[in-house]
Design a protein around this motif. Structure first.
Motif, mmCIF file in Angstrom:
data_model
loop_
_atom_site.group_PDB
_atom_site.id
_atom_site.type_symbol
_atom_site.label_atom_id
_atom_site.label_comp_id
_atom_site.label_asym_id
_atom_site.label_seq_id
_atom_site.Cartn_x
_atom_site.Cartn_y
_atom_site.Cartn_z
ATOM 1 N N PRO A 52 4.373 -65.777 1.845
ATOM 2 C CA PRO A 52 3.095 -66.046 2.512
ATOM 3 C C PRO A 52 2.040 -65.009 2.109
ATOM 4 O O PRO A 52 2.374 -63.900 1.698
ATOM 5 C CB PRO A 52 3.459 -65.920 4.005
ATOM 6 N N GLU A 53 0.808 -65.385 2.235
ATOM 7 C CA GLU A 53 -0.284 -64.510 1.839
ATOM 8 C C GLU A 53 -0.249 -63.201 2.622
ATOM 9 O O GLU A 53 0.027 -63.175 3.821
ATOM 10 C CB GLU A 53 -1.629 -65.202 2.061
ATOM 11 N N ASP A 54 -0.507 -62.104 1.934
ATOM 12 C CA ASP A 54 -0.580 -60.789 2.563
ATOM 13 C C ASP A 54 -1.518 -60.846 3.767
ATOM 14 O O ASP A 54 -2.575 -61.479 3.728
ATOM 15 C CB ASP A 54 -1.099 -59.767 1.539
ATOM 16 N N ALA A 55 -1.112 -60.167 4.848
ATOM 17 C CA ALA A 55 -1.865 -60.227 6.099
ATOM 18 C C ALA A 55 -3.304 -59.777 5.921
ATOM 19 O O ALA A 55 -4.212 -60.304 6.580
ATOM 20 C CB ALA A 55 -1.176 -59.377 7.166
ATOM 21 N N ARG A 56 -3.538 -58.813 5.034
ATOM 22 C CA ARG A 56 -4.911 -58.334 4.818
ATOM 23 C C ARG A 56 -5.802 -59.433 4.259
ATOM 24 O O ARG A 56 -6.913 -59.672 4.757
ATOM 25 C CB ARG A 56 -4.890 -57.142 3.855
ATOM 26 N N TYR A 57 -5.325 -60.134 3.232
ATOM 27 C CA TYR A 57 -6.122 -61.181 2.610
ATOM 28 C C TYR A 57 -6.228 -62.405 3.512
ATOM 29 O O TYR A 57 -7.264 -63.080 3.530
ATOM 30 C CB TYR A 57 -5.511 -61.567 1.263
ATOM 31 N N HIS A 58 -5.176 -62.690 4.251
ATOM 32 C CA HIS A 58 -5.221 -63.818 5.179
ATOM 33 C C HIS A 58 -6.269 -63.576 6.261
ATOM 34 O O HIS A 58 -6.981 -64.505 6.669
ATOM 35 C CB HIS A 58 -3.846 -64.025 5.816
ATOM 36 N N ARG A 59 -6.365 -62.328 6.690
ATOM 37 C CA ARG A 59 -7.368 -61.986 7.703
ATOM 38 C C ARG A 59 -8.779 -62.185 7.142
ATOM 39 O O ARG A 59 -9.654 -62.718 7.823
ATOM 40 C CB ARG A 59 -7.172 -60.533 8.136
ATOM 41 N N LYS A 117 -8.936 -44.788 4.016
ATOM 42 C CA LYS A 117 -10.083 -45.201 4.820
ATOM 43 C C LYS A 117 -10.455 -46.679 4.732
ATOM 44 O O LYS A 117 -11.093 -47.199 5.644
ATOM 45 C CB LYS A 117 -11.322 -44.368 4.426
ATOM 46 N N LEU A 118 -10.062 -47.363 3.666
ATOM 47 C CA LEU A 118 -10.566 -48.713 3.466
ATOM 48 C C LEU A 118 -9.457 -49.755 3.444
ATOM 49 O O LEU A 118 -9.004 -50.206 4.483
ATOM 50 C CB LEU A 118 -11.407 -48.759 2.175
ATOM 51 N N SER A 119 -8.995 -50.134 2.280
ATOM 52 C CA SER A 119 -8.117 -51.304 2.185
ATOM 53 C C SER A 119 -6.640 -51.020 2.367
ATOM 54 O O SER A 119 -5.842 -51.949 2.477
ATOM 55 C CB SER A 119 -8.320 -51.963 0.807
ATOM 56 N N GLY A 120 -6.241 -49.762 2.369
ATOM 57 C CA GLY A 120 -4.825 -49.453 2.423
ATOM 58 C C GLY A 120 -4.287 -49.277 3.826
ATOM 59 O O GLY A 120 -3.925 -50.232 4.522
ATOM 60 N N ILE A 121 -4.230 -48.049 4.268
ATOM 61 C CA ILE A 121 -3.587 -47.702 5.532
ATOM 62 C C ILE A 121 -4.253 -48.346 6.751
ATOM 63 O O ILE A 121 -3.545 -48.881 7.613
ATOM 64 C CB ILE A 121 -3.511 -46.171 5.677
ATOM 65 N N PRO A 122 -5.575 -48.320 6.903
ATOM 66 C CA PRO A 122 -6.166 -48.885 8.134
ATOM 67 C C PRO A 122 -5.805 -50.349 8.372
ATOM 68 O O PRO A 122 -5.379 -50.715 9.473
ATOM 69 C CB PRO A 122 -7.676 -48.699 7.911
ATOM 70 N N LEU A 123 -5.965 -51.198 7.360
ATOM 71 C CA LEU A 123 -5.681 -52.623 7.538
ATOM 72 C C LEU A 123 -4.185 -52.869 7.732
ATOM 73 O O LEU A 123 -3.782 -53.680 8.572
ATOM 74 C CB LEU A 123 -6.191 -53.421 6.340
ATOM 75 N N LEU A 124 -3.368 -52.173 6.969
ATOM 76 C CA LEU A 124 -1.925 -52.359 7.069
ATOM 77 C C LEU A 124 -1.399 -51.910 8.422
ATOM 78 O O LEU A 124 -0.614 -52.622 9.063
ATOM 79 C CB LEU A 124 -1.223 -51.587 5.948
ATOM 80 N N GLU A 125 -1.849 -50.766 8.894
ATOM 81 C CA GLU A 125 -1.303 -50.235 10.137
ATOM 82 C C GLU A 125 -1.827 -50.980 11.361
ATOM 83 O O GLU A 125 -1.135 -51.057 12.383
ATOM 84 C CB GLU A 125 -1.607 -48.737 10.242
ATOM 85 N N GLU A 126 -3.012 -51.532 11.260
ATOM 86 C CA GLU A 126 -3.501 -52.361 12.356
ATOM 87 C C GLU A 126 -2.582 -53.552 12.569
ATOM 88 O O GLU A 126 -2.250 -53.916 13.705
ATOM 89 C CB GLU A 126 -4.923 -52.827 12.059
ATOM 90 N N SER A 127 -2.151 -54.144 11.458
ATOM 91 C CA SER A 127 -1.234 -55.279 11.535
ATOM 92 C C SER A 127 0.153 -54.839 11.991
ATOM 93 O O SER A 127 0.778 -55.489 12.835
ATOM 94 C CB SER A 127 -1.146 -55.961 10.168
ATOM 95 N N MET A 128 0.652 -53.732 11.458
ATOM 96 C CA MET A 128 1.993 -53.260 11.789
ATOM 97 C C MET A 128 2.104 -52.860 13.254
ATOM 98 O O MET A 128 3.123 -53.107 13.907
ATOM 99 C CB MET A 128 2.355 -52.075 10.893
ATOM 100 N N ALA A 129 1.067 -52.244 13.790
ATOM 101 C CA ALA A 129 1.099 -51.808 15.182
ATOM 102 C C ALA A 129 1.189 -52.995 16.134
ATOM 103 O O ALA A 129 1.763 -52.892 17.222
ATOM 104 C CB ALA A 129 -0.138 -50.971 15.493
ATOM 105 N N ARG A 130 0.615 -54.153 15.713
ATOM 106 C CA ARG A 130 0.680 -55.339 16.560
ATOM 107 C C ARG A 130 2.046 -56.020 16.463
ATOM 108 O O ARG A 130 2.543 -56.554 17.450
ATOM 109 C CB ARG A 130 -0.406 -56.349 16.148
ATOM 110 N N ARG A 131 2.654 -55.976 15.272
ATOM 111 C CA ARG A 131 3.852 -56.776 15.032
ATOM 112 C C ARG A 131 5.163 -56.035 15.266
ATOM 113 O O ARG A 131 6.181 -56.670 15.508
ATOM 114 C CB ARG A 131 3.828 -57.309 13.590
ATOM 115 N N ARG A 132 5.170 -54.722 15.197
ATOM 116 C CA ARG A 132 6.432 -53.991 15.246
ATOM 117 C C ARG A 132 6.468 -53.012 16.403
ATOM 118 O O ARG A 132 5.625 -52.112 16.516
ATOM 119 C CB ARG A 132 6.675 -53.244 13.937
#
Length: 258
Positions: A86-93, A223-238
């Motif tokens: 499935p599409e990466d959560a960042r791009y899907h968002r 600050k941009l496309s890496g850690i902030p977007l990834l961790e926002e998703s991870m904090a919700r799901r895990r």
């Protein structure tokens, strides 16, 4: 060939490559494949600059080998991770936020990858045009930094992959190996990789341009496309990821806080 002409050729090639990937994602509605293409194409740019460059042969050879091996390893890892998934959560968002304009905005988002790639490619351009041989000590430092970064990033990727493949770890937070000391050890070693070309360019008139790629990469990831977007998703799901964020270094490996 003059460096500006080589850069123009690289720019045209990257625009064509990322435009083709954009057409691909229009049909698949999955932008995740831009990640491996980014790594592969940047590795090819390293080879292009080394071939067209007029600088010291040893520096050009090290640039070509370093950039190509880095790009192939990272690109292949990302391809295996993303292809058929499935599409990466960042791009899907992004796709959800952009709605009916997702097609056109995704095109310009992909062209932004071209701009970023061109800035990062300065790390390959400078040593490919150094007029004098690099001092032995700086060559050794560049090789050591490159080996540590590529080996470290590969180890972090394998540790995370093995952890995720265990059904018992479903929705758990990876804290094994390097991931005990950094929430993103793969990103840390990715930043270290770009330091190797500073050493390889040391002493050249325009060598200071190679400071930009590691700074840019760290900024993107932190600050941009890496850690902030990834961790926002991870904090919700895990469950437990918020605690992991409180106790573990974001990037630089460091003993966890209690």
């Amino acid at each position: 060939m003059p460096p500006l002409a080589a850069a123009v050729i690289a720019l045209i090639g990257l625009v064509m490559i990322f435009s083709a990937v954009w057409v691909w994602q229009l049909k698949s509605e999955n932008a995740g494949m831009v990640d491996p293409v980014w790594a592969y194409s940047l590795g090819l740019v390293a080879v292009l600059y080394a071939v067209l460059g007029t600088g010291d042969p040893v520096s050009r050879a090290l640039t070509a080998l370093g950039g190509l091996i880095w790009g192939v390893r990272l690109g292949t890892h990302l391809w295996k991770r993303n292809y058929g998934k499935p599409e990466d959560a960042r791009y899907h968002r992004f796709r959800e936020q952009w709605g009916d304009q997702a097609g056109s905005k995704m095109f310009w988002f992909f062209q932004l990858q071209v701009v970023i790639s061109m800035l990062l490619s300065l790390a390959f351009l400078m040593p490919s045009y150094r007029s004098t041989p690099a001092p032995t000590g700086w060559i050794v430092l560049a090789i050591v930094l490159w080996i540590v970064s590529v080996a470290g990033e590969g180890l972090a990727d394998r540790q995370l992959k093995r952890f995720a493949q265990n059904p018992a770890h479903h929705d758990s937070v990876c804290r094994v190996g390097l991931w005990r000391y950094s929430r993103h050890p793969n990103y840390f070693f990715e930043c270290v990789h770009w330091l190797a070309y500073i050493a390889l360019s040391f002493g050249t008139p325009w060598g200071w341009f190679t400071l930009l790629p590691p700074v840019l990469m760290a900024l993107l990831l932190l600050k941009l496309s890496g850690i902030p977007l990834l961790e926002e998703s991870m904090a919700r799901r895990r469950a437990g990821y918020a605690e992991y964020m409180r106790t573990t270094s974001a990037l630089i490996p460091w003993p966890p806080r209690h």
